[in-house]
Design an enzyme around this catalytic site. Structure first.
Site, PDB file in Angstrom:
ATOM      1  N   LYS A  74      -4.018 -18.085  52.540  1.00  0.00           N
ATOM      2  CA  LYS A  74      -3.489 -17.383  53.855  1.00  0.00           C
ATOM      3  C   LYS A  74      -4.363 -18.006  55.000  1.00  0.00           C
ATOM      4  O   LYS A  74      -5.142 -18.858  54.827  1.00  0.00           O
ATOM      5  CB  LYS A  74      -3.732 -16.128  53.716  1.00  0.00           C
ATOM      6  CG  LYS A  74      -2.812 -15.188  52.526  1.00  0.00           C
ATOM      7  CD  LYS A  74      -1.462 -15.236  52.668  1.00  0.00           C
ATOM      8  CE  LYS A  74      -0.627 -15.451  51.660  1.00  0.00           C
ATOM      9  NZ  LYS A  74      -0.698 -13.934  50.655  1.00  0.00           N
TER      10      LYS A  74
HETATM   11  C1  LIG Z   1       0.194 -13.425  49.438  1.00  0.00           C
HETATM   12  C2  LIG Z   1       1.149 -12.607  49.769  1.00  0.00           C
HETATM   13  C3  LIG Z   1       0.849 -10.963  49.468  1.00  0.00           C
HETATM   14  C4  LIG Z   1      -0.345 -10.449  48.355  1.00  0.00           C
HETATM   15  O1  LIG Z   1      -1.569 -10.934  49.006  1.00  0.00           O
HETATM   16  P1  LIG Z   1      -2.600 -10.800  48.080  1.00  0.00           P
HETATM   17  O2  LIG Z   1      -4.010 -10.709  48.966  1.00  0.00           O
HETATM   18  O3  LIG Z   1      -2.653 -12.208  47.215  1.00  0.00           O
HETATM   19  O4  LIG Z   1      -2.542  -9.555  47.337  1.00  0.00           O
HETATM   20  C5  LIG Z   1       1.860 -10.021  49.779  1.00  0.00           C
HETATM   21  N1  LIG Z   1       2.934 -10.259  50.421  1.00  0.00           N
HETATM   22  C6  LIG Z   1       3.150 -11.482  50.790  1.00  0.00           C
HETATM   23  C7  LIG Z   1       4.409 -11.686  51.857  1.00  0.00           C
HETATM   24  C8  LIG Z   1       2.407 -12.711  50.442  1.00  0.00           C
HETATM   25  O5  LIG Z   1       2.609 -13.804  50.855  1.00  0.00           O
END
Ligand SMILES: *Cc1c(COP(=O)(O)O)cnc(C)c1O
Length: 387
Positions: A184
């Protein structure tokens, strides 16, 4: 062909992050403590939210936010099929029935007209996902929500730093769930944050995140604290550690420069691909916004090629270029295909994108020369497989 493999994503970790983690390791306090509190304050200030709750992941944030809705069996929550499984899985874990509304073909965000078509007397909430870091049309979504008395939960996993009509995602009158997973826009290793202006909701999520305990653990161990505590509800174990916040504190300071670099690379790709008819480049939303460019996701027009998308990705790997898949549509996964009962042709735009989408390398440490290598490899694979 380039000599070294270019991964689809690498986190940008500097000396500041490393030193801060070492500082925590040497301090005698590694779990939830003063650095989590500092990160919470800094994040709240950056996004412009009244309250922020640091957690172990965005999935944890979605889970607790869904539970706070107190859904009854049969209650429906509308979301997009172009998302990570966690969005939909946490609706299920929150006791709700997920209802998928189709996406817009250009931006791949949820289509507000499709949301309207999916509303029933059982609808309780809408979960828009700001796909790839581009804001959904929140004015329209809030209008639908107030017309039908629905809650709005923004899955902002891609949207740290995204702006909608001049307002940061996280500051709007809803609740936003952010992710700090390593791919992210900023990372804490694993981690997440819920941001909201709703004090009661923030308190409820804070309580649920740590055993339903009515005081912060680290305060109990301070000189002025007492070791006693009360459990006031059966909670979870979703608290962020200081080790994670140590990363986040410095990542947050760098976020705007990360987004600038991502934007530069995305613009480079857009220009390089604009006259390649085998690719559909991502379209920008028509209202004022800042795109956080979490992902660069063109669609491969497989009807013009002799190979499918998965082979396209395999051949890019053969050229030493890594790719990601964000996302195979939710209703194409076995569990949701079997349980949601989506009729063939109900989500045509998601079906189209799901079979053609791929994520090209996009991260702040990338050089323009790396992006040139990606473009060259994409052109090579297209030329080799043209129909
Ligand atoms: C990465 C992601 C999540 C989950 O995030 P985590 O921190 O790994 O739990 C949820 N929704 C979307 C759209 C994502 O891309």
């Amino acid at each position: 062909m380039r000599a070294a493999f270019l991964p689809f994503s690498i986190p940008t970790i500097g000396e500041e992050e490393i030193n801060e983690v070492v500082d925590s390791l040497k301090s005698g306090w590694i779990t939830t403590g003063p650095k989590v509190k500092r990160f919470e304050e800094a994040f709240k200030e950056y996004v412009g939210a009244g309250y922020a709750v640091p957690l172990t992941s965005a999935t944890a944030g979605l889970h607790l936010t869904m539970l706070a809705l107190k859904l009854k069996p049969g209650d429906e929550v509308i979301t997009t099929p172009m998302t990570f499984a966690a969005t939909v899985s946490m609706i299920v874990q929150g006791g709700g029935t997920p209802v998928l509304a189709d996406i817009e073909p250009g931006t791949l965000n949820i289509d507000v007209h499709a949301i309207r078509r999916k509303i029933t007397p059982r609808t309780r909430a809408i979960v828009p996902v700001h796909f790839a870091g581009q804001p959904c049309d929140m004015d329209e979504i809030f209008a639908i929500a107030s017309e039908f008395g629905l809650s709005v939960i923004e899955d902002a996993a891609h949207a740290v730093g995204t702006e909608y009509k001049g307002a940061r995602i996280g500051s709007l009158d809803s609740v936003s769930v952010f992710s700090f997973h390593p791919i992210k826009n900023i990372t804490t290793g694993e981690g997440g944050m819920v941001a909201t202006n709703d004090e009661q909701l923030a308190e409820e999520i804070s309580l649920m995140k740590f055993h339903g305990m009515n005081r912060e653990a680290w305060k109990r161990y301070e000189a002025s604290g007492t070791p006693n505590y009360d459990i006031v509800m059966p909670g979870f174990k979703y608290n962020m550690m200081d080790l994670q916040a140590a990363l986040g504190l410095h990542q947050l300071v760098k976020l705007d420069s990360f987004i600038e670099k991502r934007t530069l690379l995305a613009n480079f790709y857009n220009e390089a691909f604009c006259d390649i008819e085998e690719l559909v480049t991502p379209k920008e939303v028509p209202y004022e916004h800042r795109h956080a460019w979490h992902l660069y996701t063109p669609l491969v027009r497989i009807e013009k090629l002799t190979i499918d998308r998965d082979s396209f990705m395999a051949q890019l790997k053969g050229e030493n270029i890594g790719t990601g898949l964000h996302f195979k549509a939710i209703h194409h996964h076995p569990y949701y295909r079997d349980t949601l009962g989506i009729a063939a042709g109900d989500l045509p735009n998601a079906d189209y994108a799901s079979e053609r989408i791929l994520s090209l390398p996009l991260f702040p440490l990338m050089k323009l020369d790396d992006a040139r290598d990606v473009v060259a490899a994409v052109k090579t694979v297209i030329a080799r497989n043209r129909r």
